[in-house]
Design a protein around this motif. Structure first.
Motif, mmCIF file in Angstrom:
data_model
loop_
_atom_site.group_PDB
_atom_site.id
_atom_site.type_symbol
_atom_site.label_atom_id
_atom_site.label_comp_id
_atom_site.label_asym_id
_atom_site.label_seq_id
_atom_site.Cartn_x
_atom_site.Cartn_y
_atom_site.Cartn_z
ATOM 1 N N PRO A 6 7.024 -13.647 -13.013
ATOM 2 C CA PRO A 6 6.845 -12.298 -12.493
ATOM 3 C C PRO A 6 5.688 -12.267 -11.500
ATOM 4 C CG PRO A 6 6.160 -12.442 -14.801
ATOM 5 C CD PRO A 6 6.742 -13.768 -14.422
ATOM 6 N N ALA A 7 5.728 -11.309 -10.607
ATOM 7 C CA ALA A 7 4.664 -11.174 -9.610
ATOM 8 C C ALA A 7 3.354 -10.827 -10.299
ATOM 9 C CB ALA A 7 5.029 -10.084 -8.607
ATOM 10 N N PRO A 8 2.215 -11.248 -9.720
ATOM 11 C CA PRO A 8 0.929 -10.857 -10.283
ATOM 12 C C PRO A 8 0.815 -9.331 -10.359
ATOM 13 C CG PRO A 8 0.645 -12.488 -8.552
ATOM 14 C CD PRO A 8 2.084 -12.080 -8.543
ATOM 15 N N GLU A 9 -0.057 -8.858 -11.219
ATOM 16 C CA GLU A 9 -0.180 -7.421 -11.445
ATOM 17 C C GLU A 9 -0.540 -6.636 -10.190
ATOM 18 O OE1 GLU A 9 -2.472 -6.297 -14.840
ATOM 19 O OE2 GLU A 9 -1.683 -7.967 -16.004
ATOM 20 N N ASN A 10 -1.224 -7.251 -9.250
ATOM 21 C CA ASN A 10 -1.624 -6.529 -8.048
ATOM 22 C C ASN A 10 -0.568 -6.583 -6.944
ATOM 23 O OD1 ASN A 10 -2.071 -9.249 -7.609
ATOM 24 N ND2 ASN A 10 -3.895 -8.936 -6.379
ATOM 25 N N PHE A 11 0.629 -7.061 -7.256
ATOM 26 C CA PHE A 11 1.736 -7.120 -6.303
ATOM 27 C C PHE A 11 2.770 -6.067 -6.652
ATOM 28 C CE2 PHE A 11 0.196 -10.989 -4.668
ATOM 29 C CZ PHE A 11 0.967 -11.370 -3.587
ATOM 30 N N ILE A 12 3.377 -5.504 -5.636
ATOM 31 C CA ILE A 12 4.575 -4.686 -5.805
ATOM 32 C C ILE A 12 5.667 -5.445 -5.064
ATOM 33 C CG2 ILE A 12 5.714 -2.504 -5.275
ATOM 34 C CD1 ILE A 12 2.905 -1.219 -5.296
ATOM 35 N N VAL A 13 6.678 -5.878 -5.771
ATOM 36 C CA VAL A 13 7.747 -6.665 -5.165
ATOM 37 C C VAL A 13 8.694 -5.709 -4.444
ATOM 38 C CG1 VAL A 13 9.635 -8.269 -5.584
ATOM 39 C CG2 VAL A 13 7.533 -8.429 -6.942
ATOM 40 N N LEU A 14 8.825 -5.899 -3.120
ATOM 41 C CA LEU A 14 9.661 -5.033 -2.290
ATOM 42 C C LEU A 14 11.030 -5.637 -2.005
ATOM 43 C CD1 LEU A 14 6.993 -3.884 0.315
ATOM 44 C CD2 LEU A 14 7.721 -2.715 -1.773
ATOM 45 N N VAL A 30 16.686 -9.270 0.949
ATOM 46 C CA VAL A 30 17.322 -8.232 0.149
ATOM 47 C C VAL A 30 16.203 -7.298 -0.302
ATOM 48 C CG1 VAL A 30 18.600 -7.740 -1.961
ATOM 49 C CG2 VAL A 30 19.167 -9.757 -0.605
ATOM 50 N N ALA A 31 16.271 -6.051 0.148
ATOM 51 C CA ALA A 31 15.226 -5.071 -0.158
ATOM 52 C C ALA A 31 15.480 -4.414 -1.502
ATOM 53 C CB ALA A 31 15.176 -4.012 0.938
ATOM 54 N N SER A 67 23.855 -4.997 7.464
ATOM 55 C CA SER A 67 24.685 -4.795 6.269
ATOM 56 C C SER A 67 24.336 -5.762 5.144
ATOM 57 C CB SER A 67 26.159 -4.917 6.630
ATOM 58 O OG SER A 67 26.433 -6.207 7.138
ATOM 59 N N GLN A 68 23.912 -6.977 5.465
ATOM 60 C CA GLN A 68 23.594 -7.953 4.436
ATOM 61 C C GLN A 68 22.153 -7.867 3.948
ATOM 62 O OE1 GLN A 68 24.236 -8.599 7.682
ATOM 63 N NE2 GLN A 68 23.521 -10.596 8.288
ATOM 64 N N GLY A 69 21.357 -6.973 4.511
ATOM 65 C CA GLY A 69 19.949 -6.809 4.150
ATOM 66 C C GLY A 69 19.125 -6.662 5.399
ATOM 67 N N LEU A 70 17.854 -6.925 5.287
ATOM 68 C CA LEU A 70 16.980 -6.920 6.455
ATOM 69 C C LEU A 70 17.047 -8.288 7.115
ATOM 70 C CD1 LEU A 70 13.820 -5.324 4.866
ATOM 71 C CD2 LEU A 70 15.253 -4.280 6.599
ATOM 72 N N ILE A 71 17.107 -8.307 8.416
ATOM 73 C CA ILE A 71 16.981 -9.565 9.154
ATOM 74 C C ILE A 71 15.593 -9.521 9.763
ATOM 75 C CG2 ILE A 71 17.843 -10.995 11.029
ATOM 76 C CD1 ILE A 71 20.610 -9.806 10.446
ATOM 77 N N ILE A 72 14.749 -10.430 9.319
ATOM 78 C CA ILE A 72 13.338 -10.401 9.680
ATOM 79 C C ILE A 72 12.945 -11.708 10.335
ATOM 80 C CG2 ILE A 72 10.999 -10.346 8.744
ATOM 81 C CD1 ILE A 72 12.013 -8.462 6.602
#
Length: 87
Positions: A6-14, A30-31, A67-72
């Motif tokens: 799991p992500a560390p406590e100070n992270f918000i997984v986007l 994938v957002a 359509s498949q998510g964000l392209i970054i």
């Protein structure tokens, strides 16, 4: 079974990086947010390795919603055809 820590406590997984997109350093994300533009509009983000051991600051993102998510396009990630020192 998900083997990622799991992500560390100070992270918000986007979201998560699903796969590469093309040959110029873009990825499909994938957002997990209701509005994927929230990720693109963020002023500061960090990438966290799947095992949680490494963090990579991402000062700015260029991308679009698809359509498949964000392209970054991640900064400092070049094309697959570039010499390895330039990727």
């Amino acid at each position: 079974m998900n083997r990622e820590k799991p992500a560390p406590e100070n992270f918000i997984v986007l979201g998560h990086i699903a796969r590469p997109h093309g040959v110029h350093g873009a990825v499909v994300v994938v957002a997990y947010t209701e509005d994927p533009n929230t990720i693109l509009d963020s002023r500061y983000l960090e990438l966290l390795s799947p095992d949680g051991a490494e963090r990579l600051p991402v000062p700015s993102l260029k991308g679009k919603v698809a359509s498949q998510g964000l392209i970054i396009k991640l900064k400092n990630v070049g094309s697959l055809s570039a010499p390895s020192g330039e990727r």
